[in-house]
Enzyme design. Structure first.
Site, PDB file in Angstrom:
ATOM      1  N   CYS A 109       8.228  53.039  26.849  1.00 14.69           N
ATOM      2  CA  CYS A 109       6.885  52.455  26.838  1.00 14.69           C
ATOM      3  C   CYS A 109       6.628  51.686  25.539  1.00 14.69           C
ATOM      4  O   CYS A 109       7.237  50.649  25.322  1.00 14.69           O
ATOM      5  CB  CYS A 109       5.832  53.530  27.104  1.00 14.69           C
ATOM      6  SG  CYS A 109       4.257  52.814  27.624  1.00 14.69           S
ATOM      7  N   HIS A 213       7.403  56.079  32.072  1.00 15.53           N
ATOM      8  CA  HIS A 213       7.531  57.321  31.295  1.00 15.53           C
ATOM      9  C   HIS A 213       8.461  58.301  32.008  1.00 15.53           C
ATOM     10  O   HIS A 213       7.999  59.248  32.680  1.00 15.53           O
ATOM     11  CB  HIS A 213       6.157  57.956  31.064  1.00 15.53           C
ATOM     12  CG  HIS A 213       5.387  57.305  29.954  1.00 15.53           C
ATOM     13  ND1 HIS A 213       5.544  57.654  28.633  1.00 15.53           N
ATOM     14  CD2 HIS A 213       4.491  56.292  29.979  1.00 15.53           C
ATOM     15  CE1 HIS A 213       4.758  56.898  27.881  1.00 15.53           C
ATOM     16  NE2 HIS A 213       4.110  56.052  28.668  1.00 15.53           N
ATOM     17  N   GLU A 215      10.098  60.706  30.875  1.00 20.00           N
ATOM     18  CA  GLU A 215      10.005  62.094  30.388  1.00 20.00           C
ATOM     19  C   GLU A 215       9.009  62.908  31.213  1.00 20.00           C
ATOM     20  O   GLU A 215       9.228  64.088  31.468  1.00 20.00           O
ATOM     21  CB  GLU A 215       9.646  62.125  28.882  1.00 20.00           C
ATOM     22  CG  GLU A 215       8.188  61.848  28.518  1.00 20.00           C
ATOM     23  CD  GLU A 215       7.778  60.388  28.632  1.00 20.00           C
ATOM     24  OE1 GLU A 215       8.609  59.562  29.033  1.00 20.00           O
ATOM     25  OE2 GLU A 215       6.607  60.084  28.319  1.00 20.00           O
TER      26      GLU A 215
END
Ligand code: MN
Length: 251
Positions: A109, A213, A215
């Site tokens: 990001c 994202h 994660e």
């Protein structure tokens, strides 16, 4: 030995007397889940940050604030979000240091934006006001981990190889994106509206920037995004092997 993965952080204010390191837990949990040893890098002096990078086998540059547009030669527009010039200053220099050392890099990001700007690229400061026909890239009313749009992957790219297909579903939590590309970067993922969602640095061992994202998705059990972290860890493991002899020779 497990690969040591440095994760960049920002500043958060807990209360009037407490301000310090903040990083979303999903970053270090995603690293831990694939067998890495996460350490959080503070916004200390650039000299200290570089020495910490030396200790790492791979680096994750995390999401966060907008970058000051002066870093890419533009004036701020009204729609620009919150910025943190101290973080820009440290991360822009730190990411160049990581690239020069050719350490495995996963830039997420804001991290992908830092990668681009550090290499001379520019950003859209705000997609809704600057990019006609943009999809909704700030998902609302659903968890961060939920996929809300597809990205198309360039054939023969590392991302296509990792995900094993021509596209992958991603979450979307950004109002900015890469605009003009920095030197050496190649676009390897785009959303259906043409917005750049993934880049790879030519000639590097492993330097990938993604606008979504992974994660949050990996922490929620998404198998594709777990593969991305696993591929990053595998490259970082190679870095561990290379680090061993040099440490032995110093000892
Ligand atoms: Mn998006």
């Amino acid at each position: 030995m497990k690969p040591v993965i440095g994760i960049t952080s920002t500043l958060a204010r807990l209360n009037a007397n407490s301000e310090g390191v903040y990083v979303h837990q999903d970053y270090y949990r995603a690293v831990e889940a694939v067998g890495g040893l996460p350490i959080v890098l503070p916004l200390a002096s650039i000299e200290t940050v570089k020495q910490l990078i030396d200790l790492c086998d791979g680096l994750i540059f995390t999401g966060g604030e907008d970058i000051e547009p002066s870093a890419y030669g533009e004036e701020a527009i009204a729609e620009l979000g919150q910025t943190l010039p101290l973080r820009d200053q440290i991360e822009l220099e730190a990411i160049r240091y990581v690239i020069d050392a050719d350490k495995p890099l996963l830039a997420i990001c804001r991290g992908a934006q830092v990668l681009n700007v550090a290499l001379g690229g520019t950003l859209y400061q705000d997609l809704p006001s600057q990019y006609e026909g943009a999809l909704e890239h700030v998902q609302k009313g659903v968890p961060r981990s939920r996929d809300t749009h597809e990205v198309l992957l360039a054939a023969n790219s590392r991302l296509a190889h990792i995900f094993g297909g021509a596209g992958v579903r991603v979450n979307s939590l950004h109002h900015q994106s890469l605009h003009l590309l920095g030197q050496g970067l190649q676009v390897t993922a785009i959303s259906p509206d043409g917005v750049i969602e993934g880049v790879e640095l030519r000639g590097s061992t492993f330097a990938i920037g993604v606008q979504w994202h992974p994660e949050n998705m990996a922490a929620a059990g998404d198998r594709s995004m777990t593969k991305l972290f696993a591929a990053f860890l595998e490259e970082s493991q190679t870095s561990v092997e290379q680090r061993k002899p040099s440490q032995a020779s110093k000892g």
